[in-house]
Design an enzyme around this catalytic site. Structure first.
Site, PDB file in Angstrom:
ATOM      1  N   GLY A 164      30.943 -42.765 -11.677  1.00  0.00           N
ATOM      2  CA  GLY A 164      30.634 -43.037 -10.282  1.00  0.00           C
ATOM      3  C   GLY A 164      29.150 -43.098  -9.982  1.00  0.00           C
ATOM      4  O   GLY A 164      28.742 -42.979  -8.830  1.00  0.00           O
ATOM      5  N   ARG A 291      41.996 -41.989 -17.044  1.00  0.00           N
ATOM      6  CA  ARG A 291      42.698 -41.782 -15.781  1.00  0.00           C
ATOM      7  C   ARG A 291      42.934 -43.144 -15.144  1.00  0.00           C
ATOM      8  O   ARG A 291      42.517 -44.180 -15.674  1.00  0.00           O
ATOM      9  CB  ARG A 291      41.840 -40.930 -14.838  1.00  0.00           C
TER      10      ARG A 291
END
Length: 658
Positions: A164, A291
């Site tokens: 991120g 994920r």
């Protein structure tokens, strides 16, 4: 199949997982912090359990609290979503030891790929090309600086754990390395609990391409083709599309095979993503996310698969009923992420209550907010994802732009109009954009203020008060006679006076944008505003709340604040006398100056952390520090004085890092 699942997350991803689970007949449990007690994901689940106070470290990152809630819920499976503990091998292990199924890969696979350093070693041994850099054990400032000098500048400092854009810094010269390293390590430790970093050669104009993979317990591992995630600001993706424009069949196959080899190298099971950067016809492994990805809906749109459903089915022991040659691409899909941030202030995060939220019903919208929701400084500022699918790229982009123009959000600043501008930029239209395009085009992408919004806000404010009580204005109003009044206004950082004259069904608004005349304006109970302006019928949504008027048109929002009219002298709230104010609510990470220090333009004064990102407050001019009014670890509200500087310095500039 599982009877029940607990979603160890919040916001739009929790809502999205709950939606699929309920469709499959699975009972759902949500968890929430005090800040999320009234959140949408809490309402969407069959039951919800409190796990702690608002800060993420005390709730969604609190393994003990989560494991206690998991035990109390009696659930069979735990879905971690993305972010928080989704890639924490210790949490995955603890869930398994408690007798529940972790919906994701094994702790061993998470640990291997969770470290960017270990992941690069693994995939290199499996034959995938990697970006040149340093991934060694020497984490001392001196040692890393020496390796950086050998690697050469510009280079990238990256946190080994997480993603991120957090814990990431671009360094263009040796003199800036020490400060950038300290900031990257500090942010990595705060976000991921590990300050280990690696160094990589900084590619000048790359594409960011990722491959979605899906693997079951039999070893069958499939590539579900690629996504282009090159539209980024601060190294964070904001627009993604599938398939990647300009991708040829041979490169798609080669990247897919490299991704499958990387996943098989760690015995990967479930849904995951292998990320690459491409430049000059070559591609290099970047990292693997163990994920679900934020951008997974574009892959779902072009493959027809529900990835959350397959995560649950694989975790329950089911095998994939199709092979690689049975996967296909149907049309094109584009996703835009809506963030609570202000593009006009370097994407400064925005917090507050949402007084009005409306999304279009023509496209897919994944969101965790609604009217009445609170955007907190504790969490990531993403509010929603808007996803459009079409027969081809042109149609998908056109549908997404139309959908963004229909978005209405009042209460916080947001990036919707900026996203629409990106979709219309020539480099995006041509599909030739890179990870540098947004930064290079910053000046043309930032939305310009709508000069008519001020007039709409002024008239809407008066109409709203007249609806409530026509005799309470104190504005010399007389039936059937024109009248004039002064309104004290704040728009962004600007403060000024607006004069409004009304009569015979029209309003004349005179302000800094000139004179605008609105004929026969109307304001409906739902805020729908209509008026004639220069022979054009002007339509907008004007939401009046707590002294503010939020004017929404074509996806944009303008916030106008009114001080009580004719209430005496207008006291401007400015950063007078060199007072440096907090740009947003947050926590002071560090203070770089002391009383008596001389500062130059651009010098860092204070670093404030909000919404998982660090924000450097810098001097806008020269001066001497007269007082420091904050300390590391202290929580501050927006507008609180941080530092006082004597001399020509007036206020400060703000920069979000990385």
């Amino acid at each position: 199949m599982f009877d029940s699942v607990l979603v160890a997350n919040r916001g739009e991803i929790a809502v999205r997982v709950i939606r699929t689970a309920r469709r499959m007949g699975i009972r759902t449990t949500a968890v929430y912090s005090d800040a999320d007690a009234g959140a949408l994901h809490v309402e969407a689940a069959d039951q919800a359990l409190r796990i702690g106070p608002g800060p993420g470290a005390q709730s969604y990152l609190n393994q003990a609290a989560l494991l206690s809630a998991i035990a109390e819920s009696g659930t069979e499976a735990v879905h971690p979503g993305y972010g928080f503990l989704s890639e924490n091998p210790d949490f995955a292990t603890a869930v398994g030891e408690a007798g529940m199924t972790f919906v994701g890969p094994s702790p061993q696979a998470i640990r291997a790929m969770g470290s960017k350093i270990e992941a690069k070693r693994l995939v290199a041994s499996a034959g995938a090309p990697v970006v040149p850099g340093y991934e060694g054990a020497d984490q001392s400032a001196r040692g890393l600086a020496e390796h950086a000098a050998r690697l050469g500048y510009p280079l990238l400092i990256k946190a080994s754990m997480g993603g991120g854009g957090r814990g990431m810094r671009i360094v263009s010269e040796h003199e800036a390395f020490d400060q950038a390293l300290a900031a990257a390590k500090r942010e990595a430790a705060a976000s991921f609990g590990d300050d280990t970093v690696l160094l990589e050669r900084y590619l000048t104009a790359p594409k960011h391409i990722e491959i979605q993979i899906l693997a079951d317990n039999s070893g069958r591992t499939l590539s579900l083709n690629e996504r282009d995630c090159s539209v980024q600001r601060r190294h964070q993706k904001v627009i993604e599309e599938a398939p990647a424009p300009g991708m040829d069949t041979a490169t798609r196959r080669a990247m897919g095979q490299a991704a499958v080899r990387a996943a098989r190298a760690v015995g990967y099971v479930g849904a995951g993503t292998v990320e690459f950067v491409t430049e000059a016809g070559k591609f290099y492994f970047l990292e693997m996310n163990t994920r679900l990805q934020v951008e997974h809906p574009v892959t779902e749109a072009v493959t027809g698969l529900d990835l959350v459903e397959w995560q649950l089915r694989i975790a329950a022991g089911e095998l994939l009923p199709f092979d690689q040659d049975e996967t296909s691409l149907d049309g094109h899909a584009v996703e835009a992420r809506i963030y609570a941030e202000n593009p006009r202030r370097n994407f400064l995060p925005s917090t507050g209550s949402l007084h009005w939220v409306r999304f279009p019903g023509t496209v897919r919208v994944d969101t965790g907010v609604r009217t009445g929701s609170e955007v907190s400084a504790h969490y990531d500022p993403m509010m929603a994802k808007v996803v459009a699918h079409g027969a081809d790229r042109q149609q998908a982009v056109a549908r997404l732009r139309a959908a963004l123009r229909a978005v209405e959000i009042a209460g916080v600043e947001h990036n919707v109009a900026w996203l629409a501008n990106v979709l219309g930029h020539p480099a995006f239209v041509a599909g030739t954009y890179t990870t540098r395009t947004v930064e290079a085009a910053a000046d043309v992408l930032v939305p310009k203020p709508d000069p008519r919004a001020l007039a709409i806000a002024a008239v809407a404010s008066l109409l709203e008060r007249r609806h409530q009580d026509p005799w309470s204005l104190g504005d010399a109003f007389e039936v059937n006679l024109p009248h004039e009044q002064a309104l004290r206004v704040r728009r962004g950082r600007d403060h000024f006076e607006v004069r409004v004259t009304s009569g015979d069904g029209h309003f004349r608004v005179a302000g800094p944008d000139g004179v605008i005349r609105l004929e026969t304006p109307t304001l409906a109970a739902d805020g729908r505003f209509r008026a004639a302006v220069d022979d054009e019928v002007l339509s907008a949504r004007a939401v009046v709340a707590d002294g503010d008027v939020f004017v929404m048109r074509d996806g944009s929002v303008e916030r106008i604040t009114f001080v009580a009219p004719d209430a005496g002298a207008f006291a401007e709230v400015v950063e007078a006398g060199g007072r440096v104010l907090a740009p947003m609510p947050g926590q002071v990470v560090s203070v770089a100056v002391s009383k008596g220090d001389r500062v130059r333009p651009g010098d860092v004064l204070v670093v404030v952390e909000a919404m998982k990102m660090e924000h450097e407050v810098r001097a806008s001019g020269p001066g001497t520090v007269a007082a420091v009014r904050c300390a590391p670890g202290e929580r501050v509200e927006e507008g609180v004085e941080l530092v006082s500087v004597d001399g020509p310095t007036m206020g400060a500039s703000q920069r979000t890092t990385p």
